[in-house]
Design a protein around this motif. Structure first.
Motif, short mmCIF file in Angstrom:
data_model
loop_
_atom_site.label_atom_id
_atom_site.label_comp_id
_atom_site.label_asym_id
_atom_site.label_seq_id
_atom_site.Cartn_x
_atom_site.Cartn_y
_atom_site.Cartn_z
N UNK A 153 0.83 -1.21 0.00
CA UNK A 153 0.00 0.00 0.00
C UNK A 153 0.86 1.26 0.00
N UNK A 154 1.96 1.21 0.73
CA UNK A 154 2.86 2.36 0.76
C UNK A 154 4.12 2.06 -0.03
N UNK A 155 3.93 1.36 -1.13
CA UNK A 155 5.04 0.94 -1.96
C UNK A 155 5.86 2.09 -2.52
N UNK A 156 5.25 3.26 -2.61
CA UNK A 156 5.98 4.43 -3.13
C UNK A 156 7.07 4.89 -2.16
N UNK A 157 7.02 4.34 -0.91
CA UNK A 157 8.04 4.70 0.08
C UNK A 157 9.11 3.62 0.16
N UNK A 196 1.96 5.94 10.01
CA UNK A 196 3.02 6.69 9.35
C UNK A 196 2.84 6.60 7.83
N UNK A 197 2.52 5.41 7.37
CA UNK A 197 2.32 5.20 5.94
C UNK A 197 1.18 6.04 5.38
N UNK A 198 0.12 6.16 6.16
CA UNK A 198 -1.02 6.97 5.70
C UNK A 198 -0.62 8.44 5.50
N UNK A 199 0.43 8.84 6.20
CA UNK A 199 0.85 10.24 6.11
C UNK A 199 1.83 10.48 4.97
N UNK A 200 2.11 9.43 4.18
CA UNK A 200 3.07 9.61 3.08
C UNK A 200 2.39 10.02 1.78
N UNK A 201 1.07 10.26 1.86
CA UNK A 201 0.37 10.60 0.61
C UNK A 201 0.22 12.10 0.42
N UNK A 202 1.10 12.86 1.08
CA UNK A 202 1.16 14.28 0.75
C UNK A 202 0.67 15.22 1.83
#
Lengths: 190, 190
Positions: free
Chosen positions: A108-112, B13-19
């Motif tokens: 889901x957070x593969x972009x990281x 933390x991952x949810x916060x990587x979308x901008x």
DNA sequence: GAAGACATGTAATGTGTTACATGATTCG
DNA sequence: CGAATCATGTAACACATTACATGTCTTC
């Protein structure tokens, strides 16, 4: 009358409905080969805790016998236990499955993450799936011969088949994800 | 350096990587439509607890601003947070999914239940699956337009597709189990 | 002006894990 | 005779939930 017990309690109770008396240790072994796939395999200490609770409620009977020097305690489901299990199955809704899927969470957070690392993770998952499928396949094979309607392992066989199909589906989904990743990132690799 | 945090911490933390910056409340909403399907949707109180912990570790930055009378706090991931997330993804193995599947658990001990009740449970599950599939389908539809390689929702779209396939597979397995039950018990019903 | 969404937290509690502790039995 | 398995438990702790508490803002 029937206070609500945690689901794991009923799971252990359920393991005792297949006829024989089991020790806590044996319950752990059974859980490792069956429950593990559909629920959890509780820690030993948790199993002993649950057995104590079930005994306190009169749902299992503790049978202590001497085995040489040591005391070994086997547990059998009581009539009250049978009744509690039936009531629970009949009257409380099963509820929707909860999936804790670390592979999907990370995808889901593969972009990281590095694309190569993501692919590696999916390949690792394929390998683990293979092992899990083999383990469950062994269990399924062991049920053969008593898996027809009316026979004792009818339902365990049913869920084992379900589980095997589930693993096969996961494998397909993993390969699809890999293919999708290859479509884009793969252009860099000749 | 990077002490181990619970996986749910990394999920947030991952949810916060979308901008964008999000409040605890908004994180809960996001979790309800995404994380819910692959991990868990933590309780509000849990989210605030995790945010406090993440802030203590310097992985998120708390941005308090006045919104009329009340103070509203938004959270954004920091560079250290990005780094911690990447390290976690790169260096710790994902681990095998844990499935808590009450329907399969109950089917496993199906011999301790009325056949009609078991069938009813499976039909209920089909209905719930349908709802879940519709919900996830809505999420998937909302990602369209930004779901190509390189675009922000590429990975969420990938996991949504995986999830939809998973639900479809579950539906098939449920129908197979029902058919198998009908084969035997169904003989009684003309 | 009432209802519902937005927003944040504390307290109590429970489920479950890991670490620790102990010892008997079996098998090579 | 040492290792692995069998067998049972206690203690400390972590993760997470529900219940409780509080208040603002928006919308009908």
């Amino acid at each position: 009358m029937s206070q609500d017990l945690p689901v794991t309690s009923y799971a252990i109770l359920g393991l005792l409905t297949f006829g024989d008396e089991l020790t806590g240790y044996e319950i752990k072994q059974r859980a490792d080969i069956t429950l593990r796939f559909y629920w959890v395999s509780p820690a030993m200490s948790q199993i002993y805790t649950e057995l104590r609770r079930l005994a306190d409620h009169g749902l299992v009977r503790a049978d202590a016998r001497a085995d040489g020097e040591r005391e070994v305690t086997s547990y059998a489901i009581t009539d009250a236990g049978q009744h509690a299990l039936r009531t629970w199955m009949a009257e409380t809704p099963a509820g929707f499955p909860v999936l804790k899927h670390p592979v999907l969470l990370r995808l889901l957070v593969g972009h990281a993450s590095e694309p190569a690392r993501t692919r590696e993770m999916l390949h690792d998952y394929l390998a683990e799936l293979d092992r899990a499928r083999a383990d469950l396949g062994d269990v399924r094979a062991a049920l053969r011969g008593a898996d027809s309607p009316g026979e004792p392992f009818r339902f365990p066989a049913l869920v084992a088949d379900w589980g095997l199909d589930y693993f096969a589906a996961e494998e397909r989904h993993t390969r699809q994800a890999l293919a999708s990743l290859d479509d884009s990132e793969g252009e860099a690799t000749p």
